[in-house]
Scaffold this motif. Structure first.
Motif, PDB file in Angstrom:
ATOM      1  N   TYR A 150     -17.942  -3.167   7.360  1.00 38.37           N
ATOM      2  CA  TYR A 150     -19.148  -3.178   6.760  1.00 38.37           C
ATOM      3  C   TYR A 150     -18.966  -4.413   5.265  1.00 38.37           C
ATOM      4  CZ  TYR A 150     -23.528  -2.055   4.435  1.00 38.37           C
ATOM      5  OH  TYR A 150     -24.799  -1.992   4.135  1.00 38.37           O
ATOM      6  N   ALA A 151     -18.082  -4.264   4.870  1.00 34.63           N
ATOM      7  CA  ALA A 151     -17.624  -5.017   3.483  1.00 34.63           C
ATOM      8  C   ALA A 151     -17.385  -6.506   3.907  1.00 34.63           C
ATOM      9  CB  ALA A 151     -16.634  -4.455   2.870  1.00 34.63           C
ATOM     10  N   VAL A 152     -16.515  -6.378   4.980  1.00 35.03           N
ATOM     11  CA  VAL A 152     -16.367  -7.863   5.445  1.00 35.03           C
ATOM     12  C   VAL A 152     -17.633  -8.645   5.925  1.00 35.03           C
ATOM     13  CG1 VAL A 152     -15.039  -9.406   7.175  1.00 35.03           C
ATOM     14  CG2 VAL A 152     -13.916  -7.449   6.048  1.00 35.03           C
ATOM     15  N   ALA A 153     -18.376  -7.990   7.024  1.00 33.31           N
ATOM     16  CA  ALA A 153     -19.671  -8.486   7.282  1.00 33.31           C
ATOM     17  C   ALA A 153     -20.671  -8.686   6.091  1.00 33.31           C
ATOM     18  CB  ALA A 153     -20.459  -7.276   8.135  1.00 33.31           C
ATOM     19  N   MET A 154     -20.755  -7.943   5.050  1.00 27.20           N
ATOM     20  CA  MET A 154     -21.604  -8.440   4.043  1.00 27.20           C
ATOM     21  C   MET A 154     -21.231  -9.575   3.170  1.00 27.20           C
ATOM     22  SD  MET A 154     -21.891  -6.157   0.223  1.00 27.20           S
ATOM     23  CE  MET A 154     -21.827  -4.761   1.376  1.00 27.20           C
ATOM     24  N   VAL A 155     -19.700  -9.794   3.029  1.00 25.97           N
ATOM     25  CA  VAL A 155     -19.333 -11.065   2.340  1.00 25.97           C
ATOM     26  C   VAL A 155     -19.522 -12.210   3.387  1.00 25.97           C
ATOM     27  CG1 VAL A 155     -17.411 -12.154   1.673  1.00 25.97           C
ATOM     28  CG2 VAL A 155     -17.464  -9.886   1.144  1.00 25.97           C
ATOM     29  N   LEU A 156     -19.269 -12.079   4.628  1.00 24.26           N
ATOM     30  CA  LEU A 156     -19.600 -13.174   5.591  1.00 24.26           C
ATOM     31  C   LEU A 156     -20.805 -13.631   5.673  1.00 24.26           C
ATOM     32  CD1 LEU A 156     -17.258 -12.144   8.594  1.00 24.26           C
ATOM     33  CD2 LEU A 156     -16.639 -14.008   6.542  1.00 24.26           C
ATOM     34  N   SER A 157     -21.749 -12.583   5.261  1.00 21.63           N
ATOM     35  CA  SER A 157     -23.309 -13.066   5.441  1.00 21.63           C
ATOM     36  C   SER A 157     -23.516 -13.727   4.346  1.00 21.63           C
ATOM     37  CB  SER A 157     -24.154 -12.019   5.368  1.00 21.63           C
ATOM     38  OG  SER A 157     -24.022 -11.001   4.236  1.00 21.63           O
ATOM     39  N   ARG A 158     -22.800 -13.583   3.119  1.00 19.76           N
ATOM     40  CA  ARG A 158     -23.091 -14.481   1.767  1.00 19.76           C
ATOM     41  C   ARG A 158     -22.525 -15.777   2.132  1.00 19.76           C
ATOM     42  NH1 ARG A 158     -21.360 -13.195  -4.562  1.00 19.76           N
ATOM     43  NH2 ARG A 158     -22.428 -14.757  -5.492  1.00 19.76           N
ATOM     44  N   LEU A 159     -21.309 -15.750   2.554  1.00 25.76           N
ATOM     45  CA  LEU A 159     -20.578 -17.050   2.723  1.00 25.76           C
ATOM     46  C   LEU A 159     -21.470 -18.007   3.554  1.00 25.76           C
ATOM     47  CD1 LEU A 159     -17.016 -15.990   3.002  1.00 25.76           C
ATOM     48  CD2 LEU A 159     -18.355 -16.749   0.887  1.00 25.76           C
TER      49      LEU A 159
END
Length: 443
Positions: A150-159
């Motif tokens: 979930y944390a990785v998905a959140m950051v990838l969506s930002r990038l």
């Protein structure tokens, strides 16, 4: 208050009324929509007992359901992110993400599944799981309160979408400072833990031969092992100083990349503010110092008209001509026929670095307008480079190229310690030009 909980209390009150009929004359029948009526019973002691017991029972049952692995596999408990009955606020909740990623994702056709995942996170689901698996051991050490995926998905969506911490905080119902903290952690891990694995100089014989052969097929020039280019990454940070203002007029930091024929980056450097020139940035890079010192010594050597030539990089006129870095004779094709033919061939190879940067900024749109603290800009940029390589290695669909501003200029001066490299590079460049022109003329 949960309706099922109120319904349970209603049933308990019916039981209480059956045990104590006198209370029904004074107590209105409660409904799930009128919880205040639960407080008006005159038979307080038995009702209080039942109420406390029911609360404890309810909390225990809820806790068990939430902690049970089976509970996350029930589709009806977690609506799909794009289902009509889930509002925008809950599309990005942990339960919705878990339901979508673990229950529904593999039921979808692969093209549809990966297209939907790319629209949210910038890469396909299999590549996403690769990133998660490689980062999970490091994130686990941080005691993060959120699940790793979930944390990785959140950051990838930002990038991938270029969202600010504030915008992402509203989407995921978290505080902006927490979004920034998680972004910094994930990008730092990508830049430090994964970059040695996915950003590597082609020293291995097999990879080196594959790269030089592919470039020769593209350009007709032998022994090219990479193409170099530099881009200004626009930053949104305030009060960064004039030294960060690029030649294009916006505050930025410089990113230098070397790309192979597949547009996979095998070296990146983020060391200078946008106000520096490309040559100065190159000379401050680890790659330059390793090449000058002979720390990188490619074993493939060819002979071009009496000159022993090791693999070399090609770049534009913004870089100095050196034995390991070939640049054009002129930026406007004003040389001899042989020199112009060489320049045209060289720029065909250098174009791969230009396109690699276009893909990098097209896929990770945060690099079009970097909205992180200036101190975290380098790691964010390198993190995007790691993700770019993962996508290229996995042969992800290439997005539209981000168009860089046109550049013209003159070759930089040569430093005293570079003269021997320059003179050898000058001789080899002319030999390459003459050899190429002769081969083209004989066809």
């Amino acid at each position: 208050m949960d309706e099922s909980f109120l319904l349970m209390l209603t049933n308990l009150l019916h039981l209480q009324n059956h045990l104590d009929p006198t209370s029904s004359l004074l107590t209105p029948t409660p409904t799930p929509t009128s919880p205040t009526s639960l407080l008006t019973s005159t038979s307080a002691a038995p009702l209080l007992f039942f109420t406390i017991a029911s609360v404890l029972s309810y909390l225990t049952t809820t806790s068990l359901q939430n902690s049970s692995p089976a509970s996350s596999s029930q589709p009806h408990q977690n609506p799909e992110p794009n289902s009509p009955d889930s509002d925008h606020k809950h599309q990005f909740s942990i339960s919705a993400f878990r339901a979508f990623s673990t229950e529904h994702i593999w039921a979808m056709e692969a093209p549809l599944r990966d297209a939907q995942w790319r629209s949210l996170y910038g890469l396909s689901y299999p590549v996403f799981t690769t990133v998660v698996d490689k980062l999970k051991p490091f994130i686990a050490q941080s005691n993060l309160s959120l699940p790793t995926d979930y944390a990785v998905a959140m950051v990838l969506s930002r990038l991938s979408l270029g969202l600010s911490a504030k915008t992402l905080a509203k989407r995921y119902s978290l505080e902006p400072y927490l979004i920034s903290k998680i972004t910094n952690m994930v990008t730092r891990l990508l830049a430090t833990k994964l970059s040695p694995e996915f950003i590597r100089i082609p020293i291995v014989r097999r990879r080196l031969h594959e790269t030089t052969q592919a470039f020769e097929e593209l350009t007709s020039l032998p022994n090219i092992c990479g193409a170099m280019d530099t881009t200004a990454v626009k930053v949104r940070s305030k009060n960064v100083g004039d030294v960060f203002v690029s030649k294009h007029g916006f505050p930025s930091v410089l990113l230098q990349v070397v790309s192979d024929h597949k547009k996979i980056l095998w070296d990146v450097c983020v060391k200078a503010p946008g106000g520096f020139d490309d040559a100065t940035h190159l000379r401050d890079s680890l790659l330059y110092n390793r090449l000058v010192s002979g720390d990188i010594l490619w074993d493939k050597v060819i002979n071009v008209r009496g000159h022993n030539l090791r693999p070399y990089i090609v770049g534009d006129w913004c870089y100095p001509l050196l034995s390991f870095l070939m640049t054009p004779f002129s930026w406007n094709r004003t040389g001899s026929p042989a020199q112009n033919a060489f320049d045209e061939a060289l720029m065909k190879g250098r174009k791969h670095a230009e396109e690699a940067i276009g893909l990098l900024k097209g896929r990770w749109r945060i690099l079009q307008d970097l909205n992180v603290d200036i101190n975290h800009a380098p790691q964010t940029i390198v993190a995007c480079c790691v993700l770019h390589n993962l996508c290229q290695i996995a042969k992800e669909p290439e997005p539209d190229l981000w168009k860089e501003p046109e550049e013209i200029g003159e070759s930089p001066g040569i430093l005293e310690n570079e003269k021997s490299y320059y003179y050898f590079g000058e001789s080899v460049r002319q030999a390459l030009a003459d050899d190429l022109y002769q081969r083209l003329s004989s066809r």
